[in-house]
Design a protein around this motif. Structure first.
Motif, mmCIF file in Angstrom:
data_model
loop_
_atom_site.group_PDB
_atom_site.id
_atom_site.type_symbol
_atom_site.label_atom_id
_atom_site.label_comp_id
_atom_site.label_asym_id
_atom_site.label_seq_id
_atom_site.Cartn_x
_atom_site.Cartn_y
_atom_site.Cartn_z
ATOM 1 N N GLN A 203 0.867 -1.379 -0.200
ATOM 2 C CA GLN A 203 -0.088 -0.351 0.043
ATOM 3 C C GLN A 203 1.507 1.189 -0.184
ATOM 4 O O GLN A 203 0.863 2.178 -0.702
ATOM 5 C CB GLN A 203 -0.784 -0.209 1.609
ATOM 6 N N LEU A 204 1.906 1.562 1.010
ATOM 7 C CA LEU A 204 2.726 2.236 0.428
ATOM 8 C C LEU A 204 3.641 2.696 -0.549
ATOM 9 O O LEU A 204 3.351 3.655 -1.544
ATOM 10 C CB LEU A 204 3.869 1.773 1.632
ATOM 11 N N ILE A 205 4.149 1.480 -1.798
ATOM 12 C CA ILE A 205 4.203 1.416 -2.332
ATOM 13 C C ILE A 205 3.616 2.152 -3.939
ATOM 14 O O ILE A 205 3.247 3.097 -4.244
ATOM 15 C CB ILE A 205 4.787 0.124 -3.234
ATOM 16 N N ASN A 206 2.408 1.797 -3.779
ATOM 17 C CA ASN A 206 1.106 2.709 -4.281
ATOM 18 C C ASN A 206 0.794 3.911 -3.751
ATOM 19 O O ASN A 206 0.567 4.326 -4.758
ATOM 20 C CB ASN A 206 -0.526 1.471 -3.964
ATOM 21 N N TYR A 207 0.751 3.866 -3.012
ATOM 22 C CA TYR A 207 0.612 5.735 -2.422
ATOM 23 C C TYR A 207 1.506 6.687 -3.226
ATOM 24 O O TYR A 207 1.585 7.493 -3.836
ATOM 25 C CB TYR A 207 1.169 5.625 -1.742
ATOM 26 N N PHE A 208 2.789 6.224 -3.116
ATOM 27 C CA PHE A 208 3.981 7.139 -3.778
ATOM 28 C C PHE A 208 4.022 6.711 -5.374
ATOM 29 O O PHE A 208 4.704 7.835 -5.226
ATOM 30 C CB PHE A 208 5.329 7.161 -3.302
ATOM 31 N N SER A 209 3.256 6.121 -5.560
ATOM 32 C CA SER A 209 4.081 5.400 -7.477
ATOM 33 C C SER A 209 3.021 6.127 -8.211
ATOM 34 O O SER A 209 3.520 6.962 -9.522
ATOM 35 C CB SER A 209 3.440 3.833 -7.210
ATOM 36 N N PHE A 210 1.501 6.825 -7.723
ATOM 37 C CA PHE A 210 0.894 7.740 -8.518
ATOM 38 C C PHE A 210 1.930 8.716 -8.667
ATOM 39 O O PHE A 210 1.855 9.274 -9.233
ATOM 40 C CB PHE A 210 -0.854 7.594 -8.107
ATOM 41 N N ASN A 211 2.010 9.289 -7.556
ATOM 42 C CA ASN A 211 3.282 10.847 -7.556
ATOM 43 C C ASN A 211 3.733 10.533 -8.082
ATOM 44 O O ASN A 211 4.632 11.456 -9.333
ATOM 45 C CB ASN A 211 2.531 11.823 -6.593
ATOM 46 N N TYR A 212 4.830 9.857 -8.539
ATOM 47 C CA TYR A 212 6.275 9.052 -8.873
ATOM 48 C C TYR A 212 6.399 9.085 -10.074
ATOM 49 O O TYR A 212 6.571 9.618 -11.089
ATOM 50 C CB TYR A 212 6.636 7.932 -8.171
ATOM 51 N N TRP A 213 4.956 8.333 -10.317
ATOM 52 C CA TRP A 213 5.391 8.326 -11.796
ATOM 53 C C TRP A 213 4.375 9.290 -12.952
ATOM 54 O O TRP A 213 5.481 9.718 -14.138
ATOM 55 C CB TRP A 213 4.137 6.647 -12.758
ATOM 56 N N LEU A 214 3.692 10.132 -12.352
ATOM 57 C CA LEU A 214 2.792 10.969 -13.199
ATOM 58 C C LEU A 214 4.083 12.096 -12.868
ATOM 59 O O LEU A 214 3.943 13.055 -14.095
ATOM 60 C CB LEU A 214 1.634 11.417 -12.112
ATOM 61 N N PHE A 215 4.848 12.542 -12.599
ATOM 62 C CA PHE A 215 5.956 13.815 -12.638
ATOM 63 C C PHE A 215 7.328 12.629 -13.312
ATOM 64 O O PHE A 215 7.663 14.146 -14.147
ATOM 65 C CB PHE A 215 6.520 14.253 -11.284
ATOM 66 N N ILE A 216 7.327 11.482 -13.227
ATOM 67 C CA ILE A 216 8.232 11.126 -14.439
ATOM 68 C C ILE A 216 7.896 11.575 -15.651
ATOM 69 O O ILE A 216 8.687 11.815 -16.351
ATOM 70 C CB ILE A 216 9.000 9.584 -13.642
ATOM 71 N N GLY A 217 7.016 10.818 -15.614
ATOM 72 C CA GLY A 217 6.201 11.186 -17.052
ATOM 73 C C GLY A 217 6.463 12.531 -17.477
ATOM 74 O O GLY A 217 6.394 12.931 -18.477
ATOM 75 N N LEU A 218 5.766 13.132 -16.666
ATOM 76 C CA LEU A 218 5.415 15.132 -16.589
ATOM 77 C C LEU A 218 7.135 15.080 -17.436
ATOM 78 O O LEU A 218 7.644 16.317 -18.481
ATOM 79 C CB LEU A 218 4.974 15.917 -16.187
ATOM 80 N N SER A 219 8.181 15.066 -17.161
ATOM 81 C CA SER A 219 9.588 15.237 -17.638
ATOM 82 C C SER A 219 9.944 14.772 -18.633
ATOM 83 O O SER A 219 10.624 15.414 -18.921
ATOM 84 C CB SER A 219 10.519 14.812 -16.409
ATOM 85 N N ILE A 220 9.260 13.581 -18.916
ATOM 86 C CA ILE A 220 9.725 13.055 -20.308
ATOM 87 C C ILE A 220 8.970 13.817 -21.263
ATOM 88 O O ILE A 220 9.511 14.214 -22.036
ATOM 89 C CB ILE A 220 8.884 11.512 -20.096
#
Length: 490
Positions: A363-380
């Motif tokens: 659940q912790l991994i899912n917590y931060f993964s949403f924001n992490y991949w949102l902004f990694i995608g935005l940086s790409i």
């Protein structure tokens, strides 16, 4: 009271020393990617895929996806030669607002939640060997995780070098553990123990929601491929060494991860993998005999070093944000004798302790993964945007747009699909991101004269008491925290 670099030493401006070679770059990426993830994620990937065969496919997809992202970062890192990785790229392409939201989510959820996962993995592997026939006590696991967070926060507060010296031991430990696991698994496979791979795709879960969550767990293990982009200014000949470091290190890590999972599956059936909180310990108990203590000890040491790296990186993120005026001065203060960022480290440690209260590590991994991949995608996406906004920008590495477009589409999948399959955790991530909007408007967008007077007074008082309590002072924003010269501070 403030600490500033002697103006005579700056000349036309301070630059970080370029000391990272190709070999160092490869070792940094491999060392940072191989961490606690490979020892905790196999259970999550198998749970969401439902079969050994599909889980290995997800691990391979995760590796390919990470290669695409790393190649895009090679172009970004050689085009925008600033430290800070995705924060710097979003700032350059889309401006201060989105960059601030990325920084805000990193400080409030991504970094501390990631550190909580590593701390819990450390304590689980340390305790589980003493409870070989049952699950380790919940309270004991959380207490030891909290103790290690506090200990490493204290170590980094007292002396930066103390923390840095842990990394060599950590790297040796995790490589040793993986070599033992892979060789043992391949020997067993050569002896004919392949029954777990018969009809290996039976029970596969093919719905998009489960696939996205399985990728979350796999990609958590692959995180770290952007390591060099945080320190682009310190790489020798970055036009050559940055893309080469990525091209060499990514296939190595992908092969290691797939072979490690094959080794797990040769020895353990699906039920045993899913019922174990420490897969590598269960593996060692089955096949290593008297040497089974080696695996939990190595994993614990690895997590110890990984957690230390994460704590150091988080404190550097405070400094990058402060340099751009996105954080208050209190978070970029350093101790006047130890030259360590005590307020930043204490804030980060406190947030990590809060996330330890979440009962499920996935659940912790899912917590931060949403924001992490949102902004990694935005940086790409910033790579695509800058191709059209600044077509004449010098690009030592220039990819086909196929790579960033495919990566952005995959990032949309990773962000959008969990909104339906894991709604609550995704909404938590959205809420954290949106909470930064009023903060940005009040504290950054508004001119100082228009900001609430009570807020300015409160921040000033916090800064004053922090300086007195921790003997800290505000630093010049261009100070290199890792190469401070005490003779040049006043």
């Amino acid at each position: 009271m403030s600490a500033e670099v002697d103006s005579a030493s700056q000349g036309s401006g301070m630059r970080l020393k370029q000391e990272i070679s190709l070999l160092h770059g490869v070792c940094l990426i491999v060392g940072n990617m191989i961490g606690s993830g490979i020892f905790v994620s196999p259970k999550g990937v198998l749970f969401y895929t439902g079969s050994f065969g599909l889980s290995l496919v997800v691990w391979a997809i995760g590796g390919i996806f990470s290669v695409f992202g790393a190649l895009c970062y090679a172009e970004l890192g050689t085009t925008i030669r600033k430290s800070g990785a995705s924060y710097a790229y979003i700032l350059e392409a889309f401006g201060g607002f989105l960059a601030f939201i990325r920084l805000w989510t990193s400080l409030l959820i991504v970094e501390p939640a990631c550190q909580a996962v590593i701390a819990l993995t450390f304590s689980t592997y340390l305790i589980q060997p003493f409870y070989s026939t049952c699950v380790a006590p919940y309270a004991a696991v959380r207490l030891i995780a909290a103790l290690i967070v506090c200990l490493l926060t204290f170590v980094n507060c007292m002396k930066v070098k103390w923390g840095a010296n842990l990394q060599v031991i950590s790297t040796v430990a995790k490589v040793l553990a993986l070599i033992v696991i892979i060789i043992t698994g391949l020997v067993k496979l050569g002896q004919g123990f392949d029954q777990n791979f018969e009809d290996s795709f039976k029970g596969s879960k093919l719905n998009p929601g489960d696939m996205a969550l399985a990728l979350y767990s796999a990609l958590y293990s692959y995180s770290g491929w952007d390591t060099l982009n945080f320190i682009t200014e310190e790489i020798k000949n970055p036009e050559r060494n940055l893309p080469l470091s990525i091209a060499i290190s990514m296939p190595i890590v992908t092969v290691i991860y797939i072979l490690t999972n094959v080794a797990y599956y040769v020895v353990l059936d699906a039920d045993r993998v899913l019922s174990s909180d420490a897969v590598a310990v269960t593996f060692a108990d089955d096949v290593l005999g008297w040497g089974r203590w080696l695996i939990p000890l190595s994993v614990a040491i690895s997590c110890y070093g990984g957690l230390n790296s994460s704590i150091i990186a988080a404190s550097r993120l405070f400094f990058v944000g402060s340099r751009e005026g996105h954080l208050p001065n209190v978070l970029c203060m350093i101790h006047i004798k130890h030259f360590t960022p005590i307020p930043a480290l204490l804030f980060n440690g406190g947030m990590s302790l809060i996330f330890l209260s979440v009962p499920d590590v996935f659940q912790l991994i899912n917590y931060f993964s949403f924001n992490y991949w949102l902004f990694i995608g935005l940086s790409i996406a910033s790579l695509i945007y800058l191709r059209f906004k600044a077509p004449d920008l010098h690009r030592p590495v220039k990819l086909s747009l196929f790579f960033p477009i495919v990566y952005c589409l995959c990032s949309v999948f990773l962000v959008v699909v969990p909104l339906y399959s894991d709604t609550i955790n995704s909404l938590v991530g959205i809420a954290v991101a949106l909470s930064g909007v009023p903060v940005y408007y009040i504290c950054i967008h508004l001119p100082p004269s228009s900001r609430p007077a009570f807020l300015t007074k409160m921040i000033d008082k916090i800064s004053l008491y922090t300086q007195k309590l921790f003997l800290c002072c505000v630093t010049s924003p261009d100070i290199d925290l890792d190469n401070l010269d005490p003779d040049k501070l006043e």
